[in-house]
Motif scaffolding. Structure first.
Motif, PDB file in Angstrom:
ATOM      1  N   LYS A 126       0.665  -1.302   0.045  1.00 54.60           N
ATOM      2  CA  LYS A 126      -0.023   0.098   0.113  1.00 54.60           C
ATOM      3  C   LYS A 126       0.737   1.306  -0.009  1.00 54.60           C
ATOM      4  N   ILE A 127       1.668   1.192   0.920  1.00 60.49           N
ATOM      5  CA  ILE A 127       2.781   2.708   0.883  1.00 60.49           C
ATOM      6  C   ILE A 127       3.393   2.610  -0.257  1.00 60.49           C
ATOM      7  N   PHE A 128       4.032   1.650  -0.760  1.00 62.33           N
ATOM      8  CA  PHE A 128       4.997   1.612  -2.088  1.00 62.33           C
ATOM      9  C   PHE A 128       3.924   2.664  -3.276  1.00 62.33           C
ATOM     10  N   ALA A 129       2.667   2.330  -3.216  1.00 65.61           N
ATOM     11  CA  ALA A 129       2.054   3.156  -4.496  1.00 65.61           C
ATOM     12  C   ALA A 129       1.924   4.397  -4.054  1.00 65.61           C
ATOM     13  N   THR A 130       2.281   5.051  -2.953  1.00 66.67           N
ATOM     14  CA  THR A 130       2.048   6.389  -2.670  1.00 66.67           C
ATOM     15  C   THR A 130       3.584   7.143  -3.137  1.00 66.67           C
ATOM     16  N   THR A 131       4.476   6.167  -3.434  1.00 63.72           N
ATOM     17  CA  THR A 131       5.807   7.074  -4.174  1.00 63.72           C
ATOM     18  C   THR A 131       5.417   7.522  -5.584  1.00 63.72           C
ATOM     19  N   PHE A 132       4.340   7.296  -6.026  1.00 59.27           N
ATOM     20  CA  PHE A 132       3.772   7.695  -7.394  1.00 59.27           C
ATOM     21  C   PHE A 132       2.599   8.421  -7.191  1.00 59.27           C
ATOM     22  N   PRO A 133       2.627   9.704  -6.581  1.00 54.77           N
ATOM     23  CA  PRO A 133       1.295  10.595  -6.096  1.00 54.77           C
ATOM     24  C   PRO A 133       0.460  10.996  -7.368  1.00 54.77           C
ATOM     25  N   GLN A 134       1.259  11.059  -8.388  1.00 56.19           N
ATOM     26  CA  GLN A 134       0.458  11.436  -9.661  1.00 56.19           C
ATOM     27  C   GLN A 134      -0.349  10.466 -10.261  1.00 56.19           C
ATOM     28  N   CYS A 135      -0.194   9.167  -9.815  1.00 59.62           N
ATOM     29  CA  CYS A 135      -1.288   8.106 -10.040  1.00 59.62           C
ATOM     30  C   CYS A 135      -2.347   7.940  -9.073  1.00 59.62           C
ATOM     31  N   CYS A 136      -2.117   8.220  -7.865  1.00 57.28           N
ATOM     32  CA  CYS A 136      -2.906   7.943  -6.833  1.00 57.28           C
ATOM     33  C   CYS A 136      -4.158   8.768  -6.329  1.00 57.28           C
ATOM     34  N   PRO A 137      -5.161   8.221  -5.722  1.00 53.77           N
ATOM     35  CA  PRO A 137      -6.479   9.244  -4.942  1.00 53.77           C
ATOM     36  C   PRO A 137      -5.436   9.912  -4.064  1.00 53.77           C
ATOM     37  N   PRO A 138      -6.226  11.029  -3.493  1.00 56.57           N
ATOM     38  CA  PRO A 138      -5.943  11.712  -2.064  1.00 56.57           C
ATOM     39  C   PRO A 138      -5.964  10.573  -1.039  1.00 56.57           C
ATOM     40  N   LEU A 139      -4.911  10.755  -0.466  1.00 56.50           N
ATOM     41  CA  LEU A 139      -4.994   9.551   0.857  1.00 56.50           C
ATOM     42  C   LEU A 139      -4.042  10.100   1.971  1.00 56.50           C
ATOM     43  N   ILE A 140      -4.003   9.393   2.980  1.00 56.06           N
ATOM     44  CA  ILE A 140      -3.338   9.680   4.294  1.00 56.06           C
ATOM     45  C   ILE A 140      -2.865   8.306   4.632  1.00 56.06           C
ATOM     46  N   VAL A 141      -1.515   8.276   5.480  1.00 56.83           N
ATOM     47  CA  VAL A 141      -1.018   7.245   6.129  1.00 56.83           C
ATOM     48  C   VAL A 141      -0.867   7.703   7.695  1.00 56.83           C
ATOM     49  N   SER A 142      -1.435   7.422   8.645  1.00 55.54           N
ATOM     50  CA  SER A 142      -1.281   8.036   9.983  1.00 55.54           C
ATOM     51  C   SER A 142      -1.830   7.025  10.904  1.00 55.54           C
ATOM     52  N   ARG A 143      -1.454   7.221  12.219  1.00 53.58           N
ATOM     53  CA  ARG A 143      -2.238   6.437  13.126  1.00 53.58           C
ATOM     54  C   ARG A 143      -2.702   7.474  14.341  1.00 53.58           C
ATOM     55  N   ASP A 144      -2.589   8.558  13.946  1.00 52.50           N
ATOM     56  CA  ASP A 144      -3.431   9.770  14.505  1.00 52.50           C
ATOM     57  C   ASP A 144      -4.721  10.023  14.093  1.00 52.50           C
ATOM     58  N   MET A 145      -5.474   9.696  15.271  1.00 49.92           N
ATOM     59  CA  MET A 145      -7.114   9.479  15.035  1.00 49.92           C
ATOM     60  C   MET A 145      -7.649  10.661  14.578  1.00 49.92           C
ATOM     61  N   GLN A 146      -7.282  11.951  15.192  1.00 57.03           N
ATOM     62  CA  GLN A 146      -7.672  13.372  14.773  1.00 57.03           C
ATOM     63  C   GLN A 146      -7.281  13.504  13.358  1.00 57.03           C
ATOM     64  N   LYS A 147      -6.033  13.244  12.825  1.00 51.30           N
ATOM     65  CA  LYS A 147      -5.713  13.665  11.434  1.00 51.30           C
ATOM     66  C   LYS A 147      -6.621  12.862  10.535  1.00 51.30           C
ATOM     67  N   LEU A 148      -6.775  11.207  10.866  1.00 51.74           N
ATOM     68  CA  LEU A 148      -7.921  10.605  10.140  1.00 51.74           C
ATOM     69  C   LEU A 148      -9.052  11.112   9.995  1.00 51.74           C
ATOM     70  N   ARG A 149      -9.659  11.806  11.214  1.00 51.99           N
ATOM     71  CA  ARG A 149     -10.855  12.409  11.164  1.00 51.99           C
ATOM     72  C   ARG A 149     -11.018  13.496  10.190  1.00 51.99           C
ATOM     73  N   GLU A 150      -9.868  14.292  10.316  1.00 51.60           N
ATOM     74  CA  GLU A 150      -9.867  15.545   9.511  1.00 51.60           C
ATOM     75  C   GLU A 150     -10.071  14.990   7.861  1.00 51.60           C
ATOM     76  N   PHE A 151      -9.212  14.174   7.775  1.00 47.04           N
ATOM     77  CA  PHE A 151      -9.055  13.534   6.436  1.00 47.04           C
ATOM     78  C   PHE A 151     -10.849  13.229   5.948  1.00 47.04           C
ATOM     79  N   HIS A 152     -11.297  12.404   6.716  1.00 42.55           N
ATOM     80  CA  HIS A 152     -12.932  12.017   6.194  1.00 42.55           C
ATOM     81  C   HIS A 152     -13.504  13.291   6.345  1.00 42.55           C
TER      82      HIS A 152
END
Length: 318
Positions: A126-152
């Protein structure tokens, strides 16, 4: 010249004959003249730093009643095999990592390992795909639940999933109303102790999650679209999705062009890209599947393409 090929795989007696990609690869190898040797993960070991395995000669057959035959077990130096396929299914746990260390020792001793052990460790699917941001949808990798809530809150419609799952396990669709968002994030992150991924929901999932196979940097010209069951957001065949083989689109080919140079550079000869609509979502390097379905639909020989790439490398080694 004939070569030897070892395979490290899950128990061959328990595979699904009709769908198993590893079996298709082994049949192609046998047709190409490789002598086959079978190992399970527990058969690998290091003896004073030398890579060894308790292996058995293997023959495979295109017969649903009898698809394999094994010889007697014997202790084999893995470095004396010409090539080895690492085809153990995730989870990518410590045991998997230890296996890559043993295979890396075999690589130092002369064996060609497919895929390269260091790349298996470095390239989280999953993380390897993020090295090609031009190909990916908006995404976040985090364990911070506040950041994840903000993403939603920003994207309103999101997918959250673990970084080490397979087959759609642990994938949650959080809709704009945010129902159960807190419980989902608590569970997936283990209350903030585990990194997870969030991706903006891609409505095109209704038309399928496409598996695009890439052999030695070249795309197979057809993919398998895994179409979710009614009411589902996961297209994975293991989650009840239905497979439909299709030609690649121009966008699919563009995504492969973006990714392929890195795959070749890292020694990733056989890879499965997951594409939903216009977006790359994962890069599968451990044990990509869907060969049998694409071969059956379009008469391709994907295993033969891989064996040709392997043979070319072995010939170059001399």
């Amino acid at each position: 010249m004939s070569y030897s090929l070892g395979v490290v795989m899950d128990p061959i007696a328990k595979i699904n004959f009709k769908k198993d990609t590893t079996l298709a690869l082994l049949q192609a190898a046998q047709r190409s003249g490789f002598a086959l040797f079978y190992f399970e993960q527990g058969d690998l070991y290091l003896d004073n730093g030398r890579a060894m395995g308790r292996g058995r000669a293997l023959q495979v057959f295109d017969d649903p009643a009898r698809w394999f035959e094994l010889g007697e077990a014997t202790e084999l130096p893995l470095g004396e095999l010409d090539t080895m396929l690492m085809r153990v299914d995730p989870p990518f746990d410590n045991e998997y990592i230890y296996s890559t260390y043993i295979l890396e020792a075999a690589e130092r001793e002369g064996a060609l390992i497919v895929n390269k052990p260091q790349a298996l460790r470095d390239c989280n699917e999953k993380i390897f795909a993020t090295t090609f941001p031009q190909c990916c949808p908006p995404l976040i990798v985090s364990r911070d639940m506040q950041k994840l809530r903000e993403f939603h809150n920003l994207h309103r419609d999101a997918i959250f999933k673990p970084l080490d799952g397979m087959g759609g396990t642990g994938v949650f669709h959080c809709k704009p109303d945010g129902a159960n968002l807190g419980a989902i994030l608590e569970m997936l992150t283990d209350r903030g102790r585990r990194q997870i991924m969030g991706q903006r929901y891609i409505p095109a999932i209704k038309n399928g999650d496409k598996r695009i196979l890439v052999v030695d940097g070249e795309a197979v010209p057809y993919c398998l679209a895994r179409i979710p069951e009614a009411g589902e957001t996961r297209g994975n065949l293991a989650a009840g999705g239905r497979g439909e083989a299709r030609p690649l689109t121009d966008r699919d080919r563009w995504i492969v062009e973006q990714v392929a140079p890195s795959l070749k550079e890292r020694g990733l000869l056989f890879v499965g890209l997951d594409v939903i609509g216009e977006y790359l979502t994962e890069i599968n390097v451990t044990s990509p599947t869907c060969v049998r379905e694409i071969d059956a639909a379009y008469g391709t020989d994907i295993g033969g393409l891989l064996m040709s790439a392997v043979t070319d490398r072995l010939d170059q080694k001399g």
